[in-house]
Design an enzyme around this catalytic site. Structure first.
Site, mmCIF file in Angstrom:
data_model
loop_
_atom_site.group_PDB
_atom_site.id
_atom_site.type_symbol
_atom_site.label_atom_id
_atom_site.label_comp_id
_atom_site.label_asym_id
_atom_site.label_seq_id
_atom_site.Cartn_x
_atom_site.Cartn_y
_atom_site.Cartn_z
ATOM 1 N N SER A 1 -10.962 2.438 3.356
ATOM 2 C CA SER A 1 -9.581 2.546 2.897
ATOM 3 C C SER A 1 -9.324 3.938 2.325
ATOM 4 C CB SER A 1 -9.277 1.437 1.886
ATOM 5 O OG SER A 1 -7.903 1.339 1.638
ATOM 6 N N GLY B 1 -9.342 2.099 -2.767
ATOM 7 C CA GLY B 1 -8.357 1.897 -3.812
ATOM 8 C C GLY B 1 -7.204 2.864 -3.662
#
Length: 522
Positions: free
Chosen positions: A209, A123
């Site tokens: 990520s 995120g």
């Protein structure tokens, strides 16, 4: 239930050898003593699950300051539900500044010294939590005899808003508060995981990520040294951190949106959460697009060097590492626009902007190079391939090269396997390796579908487990996985079946190697 009914059920249970009373409660709701106080969990398919275990105090009273340990407690606290997520935009439920909680899944509370796998959610640095069904550790723990941990920590401006040069003390560490939260969580793991059946000397951190980027940053953070012993990053790199002047420039823009002059900057410690988040939606003054970027800051305190610039950090050179990416990363970010799938050659130069490429390069020579490399590619194929190689894959290559140059090479993989969702047109995109690595292909939110999904999950999750257990990802379901060197650039292609390749997409790598790279956002 009437008394006679309770007695008959109890008698039947005893006749079958089923424990009753306190013994049954201990089996179905085990209690573990932590350094802060006892916690009571639940059993799920033979796995002991503890959700919402507090590792830090409420951050609200100490907004923008380093985290502190919680006040101790004496009576068991129920760890049955996930704790709150950091305040953020979007639809993440259950948000609060009181967000320093973690979750533990263990196949046994018997001090068997199992490998520990700590997953740090993605995120970017802005949103998400460790509570997604995709991150549930039940299957990974039960099928592989490991202990799994997920973590919540401060995000966006609460975790990375840099006030040091404007407001001074007590906000000197504000630019890396979210990283300090993760360090406190890893200290909790070090001090407590043995009681949950884990080995504090075999802790692997892995993440996708933003989670991978946070891990790369921890690898260069002195306070994190010794807290983890293996690393795996998935489509998440952090080559450079935000410089202090760019971080200050963003904070000044944020203060301006709040109508606060710099000499009143300290007031952000008391303003409403919603007001602070709304003000952060302004256009980033450094990038010129998107909302304000918040990420780790080169503050010469917590973070004294860039994570992977100019080289791999020596403090973590000895740690075995996996570096992974997906073949079609940017189809996750740019593939949701139907127009990007029907581009013409005349449309393409105008689409290859700095916002999409994240490097300063003219589109025409890039397009010409791709048409030479891949004559069968459509304009849309070139668009997705070039944006992936320039902005998403590049950091992974730089980190792999830095590890190889230091003589401590990483194991590199590229996910090529494509889910049949949308007819496969989204390719192997960003996030597709999450359910594979965590063995959660049937979880809500998983894109890993089709008859090969579980086979791919077995390939990748067992590699991660093998790294956690022995420091080497090789296992019987893969061909021999050699570390990445600067001669052959060996890469495991995660596909059905998996295979090793030397320097996959080498022509693309060479094309962009000639153009300076700065980590997007920094």
């Amino acid at each position: 239930m009437p008394p006679f009914r309770r007695r008959s059920v109890l008698a039947a249970g005893l006749a079958l050898g089923i424990p009753a009373g306190p013994a049954l409660a201990r089996q179905t709701h085990p209690v573990v003593a932590t350094t802060h106080g006892p916690v009571r969990g639940r059993k799920d398919g033979g796995v002991a699950v503890f959700k919402g275990v507090r590792y830090g105090a409420d951050t609200g009273p100490r907004r923008f300051q380093p985290p502190v340990a919680p006040a101790p407690w004496t009576s068991p606290i129920e760890a049955f539900a996930y704790g709150p997520a950091s305040p953020q935009g979007g639809s993440e439920p259950n948000q609060s500044e009181d967000c320093l909680f973690l979750n533990v899944w263990s196949p046994g509370l018997d001090r068997a010294r199992r490998p520990v796998m700590v997953y740090i959610h993605g995120g970017a640095y802005s949103n998400g939590s460790g509570s997604s069904p995709l991150y549930d550790g039940t299957r990974l723990a039960r099928r592989n005899d490991v202990v799994v941990v997920t973590v919540n920590h401060r995000l966006n401006l609460f975790g990375y808003g840099y006030l040091s040069r404007i407001a001074g003390a007590p906000f000197l560490d504000s630019g890396n508060a979210g990283q300090l939260d993760l360090i406190l969580a890893l200290q909790w793991v070090r001090d407590n995981i043995a009681a949950f059946g884990g080995d504090a000397g075999r802790v692997m951190v892995f993440g996708q990520s933003g989670g991978g980027a946070k891990i790369a940053t921890l690898m260069a953070t002195p306070a994190a040294a010794g807290l983890f012993h293996r690393v795996a990053t998935m489509s998440g790199q952090q080559v450079t951190a935000s410089g202090p002047m760019n971080a200050t420039r963003r904070t000044l823009a944020w203060l301006d949106a709040l109508n606060l002059p710099p000499d009143r900057a300290a007031e952000v410690a008391t303003l409403p959460v919603e007001t602070l988040l709304k003000a952060s939606e302004i256009t980033d003054p450094v990038l010129g697009f998107g909302s304000l970027y918040f990420g780790p800051v080169l503050d010469d305190r917590s973070l004294p060097r860039h994570p992977f610039y100019p080289d791999a950090p020596t403090q973590s050179a000895h740690i075995p590492m996996i570096i992974g990416n997906t073949h079609d990363e940017t189809r996750a970010f740019l593939g949701g626009d139907p127009a990007n799938h029907t581009l013409g050659w005349d449309d393409l130069p105008g689409k290859m902007t700095f916002a999409n490429m994240r490097i300063d390069v003219a589109p025409e020579p890039v397009i010409a190079a791709y048409r030479g490399m891949y004559p069968d590619y459509s304009p849309s194929d070139v668009f997705f391939a070039a944006t992936t190689a320039a902005r998403s894959w590049r950091g992974a290559i730089i980190e792999a090269e830095a590890r190889a140059a230091a003589g401590t090479p990483a194991f590199v993989y590229q996910l090529d396997w494509t889910s049949p969702i949308d007819g496969g047109r989204r390719g192997a995109m960003h996030t597709d390796d999450i359910p594979l690595a965590l063995d959660n292909v049937t979880a809500t939110g998983s894109r890993a579908q089709g008859p090969q999904a579980q086979t791919m999950a077995d390939c990748l999750s067992r590699a991660f487990v093998a790294l956690a257990r022995d420091g080497d990802p090789n296992h019987a379901g893969l061909p021999v996985w050699a570390p990445y060197d600067l001669t052959r650039r060996q890469t495991m292609i995660m596909d059905a079946p998996p295979r090793m390749e030397d320097d996959p997409r080498g022509a693309e790598r060479r094309l962009f190697a000639a153009i300076p790279y700065i980590q997007p956002g920094t």
